[in-house]
Design an enzyme around this catalytic site. Structure first.
Site, PDB file in Angstrom:
ATOM      1  N   CYS A  82      -0.505   4.134   2.051  1.00 25.60           N
ATOM      2  CA  CYS A  82      -0.323   3.974   3.500  1.00 25.60           C
ATOM      3  C   CYS A  82       1.140   4.213   3.901  1.00 25.60           C
ATOM      4  CB  CYS A  82      -0.686   2.556   3.953  1.00 25.60           C
ATOM      5  SG  CYS A  82      -2.170   1.889   3.225  1.00 25.60           S
ATOM      6  N   ASP A  83       2.065   3.650   3.145  1.00 24.61           N
ATOM      7  CA  ASP A  83       3.446   3.560   3.619  1.00 24.61           C
ATOM      8  C   ASP A  83       4.441   4.439   2.871  1.00 24.61           C
ATOM      9  OD1 ASP A  83       2.560   1.647   5.411  1.00 24.61           O
ATOM     10  OD2 ASP A  83       2.951  -0.009   4.043  1.00 24.61           O
ATOM     11  N   CYS A 104       0.843  -1.212   0.000  1.00 27.27           N
ATOM     12  CA  CYS A 104       0.000   0.000   0.000  1.00 27.27           C
ATOM     13  C   CYS A 104       0.872   1.253   0.000  1.00 27.27           C
ATOM     14  CB  CYS A 104      -0.932  -0.021   1.211  1.00 27.27           C
ATOM     15  SG  CYS A 104      -1.995   1.440   1.295  1.00 27.27           S
TER      16      CYS A 104
END
Ligand code: NDP
Length: 325
Positions: A151-152, A148
């Site tokens: 997300c990261d 992701c």
């Protein structure tokens, strides 16, 4: 106790012992639905799946969940949601659902070892990222390997990364990662992308992005004794030559599989197996709702899944209240 729970149960003949609502899945969608329905005193039964927790368990630090300015470990976030749901009366069954019978009400939900009747059901089984199938990707998952970018990505500021895949997700992830990473290398197994033309143009005209065509990842290297990734071994599928690309992060963007196998032939699914729902949460069966990544092909965020879980819970409340009327 909410008095209407009993009258609900009486409403449908034979449904006296039925659960008000069964929630299937324990990622942010299922747990948010559990918190909301539990606070309404429906005493939801949450069938968690095994292991409980969903995709957040693969993330070390979640930095984009509102309310956590210093980030939160994915496992801890799930644990907190479980605690919150249980505090309001949700009950957990740590098993997998293997079958649901929608042919009559109350609906029947079967796990590996038990069977339950339910007046309402919220299906929040999520999706799994497709993986390359090499052992080193799981060794470094959450500490250099991610599924992701949204997300990261920010965790890789100033670092070089590779993105694996040739679809729209790989394009979108690569473009997003250029905000943080000086060099992004896309590894794609064919000599053309599957992604939409407009996304391809954006990627191919970005000077920070390089593409390695006809290439597959054979191994992800991590520095010995340290957590983290140092590079990937790439094989050219035409020449069979291998080389090591130096990178501190690997983003795998080769698609997702919704966890809906047990629903095939029972609920309307699209060509990729995602549940077809009206307004994100309403299925073709009264009282059967869906929430999260098993319906959402696009956003796939903990926050959006949580929002869908809340919508499904509110719809379930409306449905159960109408049963009483
Ligand atoms: P896709 O299935 O579209 O693409 C997956 C990519 O990964 C393909 O290029 C495929 O290669 C490659 N791949 C699959 N398995 C492997 C493997 N084992 N090893 C190496 N490579 C592999 O998935 P996406 O997540 O990209 O997209 C899913 C859907 O969501 C699509 O319909 C897409 O259009 C949509 N989407 C739309 C966006 C937008 O409109 N902005 C953004 C993101 C997604 P090959 O091509 O050779 O099969």
């Amino acid at each position: 106790m909410n008095p209407f729970i009993i009258s609900c149960s009486k409403y449908i003949e034979g449904a006296f012992l039925a659960e008000n609502v069964i929630i299937i899945g324990s990622g942010p969608a299922g747990l948010s639905a559990a918190i909301y329905t539990a606070r309404e005193e429906f005493k939801p039964l949450l069938i968690t799946g095994v292991p409980a927790g969903g995709q957040l368990l693969l993330t070390t630090k979640v930095e984009n969940m509102p309310g956590f300015p210093d980030g939160i470990d994915g496992f801890e976030l799930i644990e907190r949601m479980i605690k919150q749901a249980e505090k309001f009366g949700a009950r957990l069954v740590k098993e997998n659902v293997v079958d649901i019978d929608f042919s009559s009400r109350p609906y029947k939900v079967r796990t590996d070892s038990q069977a339950f009747d339910a007046n309402a059901i919220i299906i929040a089984t999520g999706a799994n990222s497709r993986m390359l199938g090499i052992p080193s990707e799981m060794e470094h998952m959450g500490t250099g390997v991610s599924t992701c970018a949204t997300c990261d990505g920010a965790l890789f500021k100033g670092k070089d990364v590779v993105v694996v895949g040739g679809g729209d997700t790989a394009m979108e992830d690569s473009l997003f990662l250029t905000r943080f990473c000086p060099h992004v290398t896309i590894i794609h197994r064919r000599n053309e992308f599957r992604a939409s033309k407009i996304m391809q143009h954006k990627v191919l005209s970005n000077p920070q992005i390089k593409v390695m065509w006809n290439s597959v990842v054979e191994e992800i290297y991590g520095k010995q004794g340290e957590k983290g990734v140092s590079g990937v071994k790439i094989r050219d599928t035409v020449t069979n030559k291998t080389q090591v690309v130096v990178a501190q992060g690997v983003f795998i963007a080769i698609g997702h599989s919704p966890n809906t196998k047990f629903l095939h032939g029972k609920l309307k699914l699209d060509d990729l197996g995602y549940i077809v729902a009206k307004d994100e949460v309403v299925t073709e069966y009264p009282g059967v709702f869906v929430a999260g990544d098993n319906q959402d092909r696009h956003y796939r965020q903990a926050g959006t899944a949580s929002g869908a879980g809340i919508k499904a819970a509110l719809k379930a409340r409306e449905y159960l209240q109408n049963l009483k009327a």
